[in-house]
Structure formats: C-alpha cells, structure tokens
Enzyme design. Structure first.
Site, short mmCIF file in Angstrom:
data_model
loop_
_atom_site.label_atom_id
_atom_site.label_comp_id
_atom_site.label_asym_id
_atom_site.label_seq_id
_atom_site.Cartn_x
_atom_site.Cartn_y
_atom_site.Cartn_z
N HIS A 34 0.83 -1.19 0.00
CA HIS A 34 0.00 0.00 0.00
C HIS A 34 0.88 1.25 0.00
O HIS A 34 2.02 1.20 0.46
CB HIS A 34 -0.85 0.09 1.29
CG HIS A 34 -1.63 -1.14 1.63
ND1 HIS A 34 -2.99 -1.20 1.49
CD2 HIS A 34 -1.24 -2.34 2.14
CE1 HIS A 34 -3.42 -2.39 1.91
NE2 HIS A 34 -2.37 -3.10 2.30
N TYR A 35 0.35 2.37 -0.47
CA TYR A 35 0.93 3.64 -0.05
C TYR A 35 0.00 4.24 1.00
O TYR A 35 -1.19 3.92 1.06
CB TYR A 35 1.19 4.60 -1.21
CG TYR A 35 0.02 5.16 -2.00
CD1 TYR A 35 -1.16 5.60 -1.39
CD2 TYR A 35 0.12 5.30 -3.38
CE1 TYR A 35 -2.21 6.14 -2.13
CE2 TYR A 35 -0.93 5.85 -4.13
CZ TYR A 35 -2.09 6.27 -3.49
OH TYR A 35 -3.12 6.80 -4.22
N THR A 36 0.55 5.13 1.84
CA THR A 36 -0.24 5.67 2.94
C THR A 36 -1.25 6.70 2.46
O THR A 36 -2.33 6.84 3.03
CB THR A 36 0.67 6.30 4.00
OG1 THR A 36 1.51 7.27 3.37
CG2 THR A 36 1.51 5.22 4.68
N GLU A 99 2.56 -0.99 4.61
CA GLU A 99 2.25 0.40 4.26
C GLU A 99 3.56 1.14 3.98
O GLU A 99 4.49 1.09 4.78
CB GLU A 99 1.51 1.10 5.40
CG GLU A 99 0.06 0.65 5.57
CD GLU A 99 -0.89 1.38 4.61
OE1 GLU A 99 -0.42 2.24 3.84
OE2 GLU A 99 -2.10 1.08 4.66
N HIS A 141 -2.65 -3.05 -3.34
CA HIS A 141 -4.02 -2.89 -2.85
C HIS A 141 -5.00 -2.74 -4.01
O HIS A 141 -6.12 -3.24 -3.97
CB HIS A 141 -4.09 -1.67 -1.92
CG HIS A 141 -5.25 -1.66 -1.00
ND1 HIS A 141 -5.52 -0.61 -0.15
CD2 HIS A 141 -6.24 -2.57 -0.78
CE1 HIS A 141 -6.61 -0.89 0.54
NE2 HIS A 141 -7.06 -2.06 0.19
N ASP A 151 -3.78 2.32 -4.82
CA ASP A 151 -2.41 2.25 -4.31
C ASP A 151 -1.80 0.85 -4.48
O ASP A 151 -2.54 -0.13 -4.57
CB ASP A 151 -2.37 2.66 -2.82
CG ASP A 151 -3.28 1.81 -1.92
OD1 ASP A 151 -4.47 1.67 -2.25
OD2 ASP A 151 -2.79 1.29 -0.90
#
Length: 254
Positions: A34-36, A99, A141, A151
């Site tokens: 994921h990216y945040t 993350e 994700h 993401d």
C-alpha cells in the site's frame, strides 16, 4: 498496545491496537503493498496506531527506509478492507500488509526514494522466504480492490522488486495501435479478456460485457503491469502483457 518481538530482524516495534485472530487457522500466503496516501509519514503512522481508525498493517516503511512493525505476523492486521483475489474474500487473514509512506495520488504521486524501495525489497524477500509466498501473490491494494483503491500507484517500481527477486513481472508490451476493447463493447473477445483476468486472480465476472467494473479491473492491471498508460482500455499492449504473465505461471502450463 502490547509490545512483541519483531518478526523481521531489522524492524522497530511500534505496536498498533488494531488487529485480531487470523480466521480458520490461515497463515500468510500473500503480501499486499500500500501507499499511505497521507501528507506525512508521521501522520500516517499515527493513524495506523490509533484505535479509532480501525486500520493497521503489519509493517510501515518510511521514506528513509526505516521499517516499523505494528502488528505481529501471526495476527490479522486490518489493511485490505473489502477485497478479492483468486476467489478469496478475507485477504486480511491470509496476507501480510505493508504500508509505504508516500502521499500518493492526493499528493501528486511523488517517486518512491531508492532507500525506501531497497527496504521494501529486503522486507518482502524476508517474508517471502519465511512464509514461502509465490511471486504472483505479491500484489498491490489496487489489485485486490479495483476501482475502490489505486495504491501503491502506477509510479511504484514493480520491475525493480522483480529484478531483486520479489513479485511476478514481464516487460510490458509496447503501446501501439490496433484493435482494442473498451466500455460498451460486447462479445466473445471481451469474455476471453475477462476470463484471462479472472484466471490471473482478479475479481471479475465473466459476462462478455465490457462494463464499468471490467474497465476498473483493466485499469488496475495496467497500474501494476503496464503503468505507462492507465486508461482502462484493453489495447494490444495490455492483452499481450496479460497473456505473457499467464503463460509464465506454473499453474498455467501444468
């Protein structure tokens, strides 16, 4: 928040209260990246450790490549949400969530620093080895939740991970002209495309109609495997890249 011993030797333990039991005795056989999507790493880390957020991940990697572990791998972190892959819907129970601090699309989709990606590679390689995770089950994700999530985004360097021994990848086919399929099209070629995407693992119904959901799944595929152009249109480049990915899978040829 109870302290625990890190599963990854290089991680600093920063416990999150947001986790539970993995259901039905499942163990991790997937990694979800994921990216945040938040302005700062500090804000994202605080949110993942806030009981009111009801979200978490097993690991958090900041821009400098510092790795924190928030949830023990034996526990079910809350990172995938409503998702589907290869017929399975409880992705949280069978995955490790990572993350990666990056503002994402809301922040202009900046590049991921090299030292951050190097840390992600090291962490993934360690998890893959310990849990025997197949390359094609290292996913974003957006792969498991098309349309709903985008993401880690089209700037994420999946090719670099693959070059370092993580994930499934083929060089994307060149973008050229020729026949393509898009929303509103119907027929056997669309059904064949949906079947290929489903066989790879994407959650898509095989209807023969190029609907909004099909467009979203095609865009998710492009975001991961043909990131030069993410438009949800199944052109030759997209279909050929998908076909070559499929034919390189052991289950395709066995």
């Amino acid at each position: 928040m109870t302290a625990f011993e890190a599963d990854f030797p290089g991680a600093t333990v920063l416990p999150s209260p947001n986790h539970g039991e993995r259901r039905d005795g499942q163990t991790p056989d997937m990694i979800i990246l994921h990216y945040t999507g938040m302005p700062t790493a500090e804000a994202a880390l605080g949110w993942l450790r806030n009981v009111e957020s009801e979200v978490s991940s097993h690991y958090f990697v900041d821009e400098a490549g510092v790795i924190s572990q928030l949830v023990p791998e034996e526990r079910r972190a809350w990172h995938a949400g409503k998702s589907l892959w290869a017929g399975r819907t409880d992705i949280n129970s069978c995955s490790i969530g990572i993350e990666i601090a990056n503002p994402g699309h809301p922040g202009g989709l900046p590049d991921f620093p090299e030292r951050q990606i190097a840390a992600v590679v090291e962490l993934c390689r360690n998890c893959v080895e310990r849990w025997q995770i197949a390359p094609e089950r290292v996913l974003g994700h957006s792969d498991i939740a098309p349309v709903r999530k985008v993401d880690p985004g089209e700037n994420f360097p999946w090719n670099k991970l693959h070059d370092s021994g993580v994930g499934h990848w083929v060089e994307p086919s060149s973008i050229t002209g020729g026949r393509f399929f898009q929303r509103g099209d119907e027929g056997q070629p669309v059904e064949a495309l949906q079947s290929m995407l489903s066989f790879y693992g994407y959650g898509i119904e095989i209807t023969g109609r190029f609907c909004e959901k099909t467009e979203g799944v095609v865009a998710a595929f492009q975001r991961h495997f043909r990131p030069a152009l993410v438009d949800g249109i199944a052109d030759f480049s997209t279909i050929d890249t998908l076909h070559r990915l499929l034919t390189s899978l052991p289950r395709y040829t066995s």
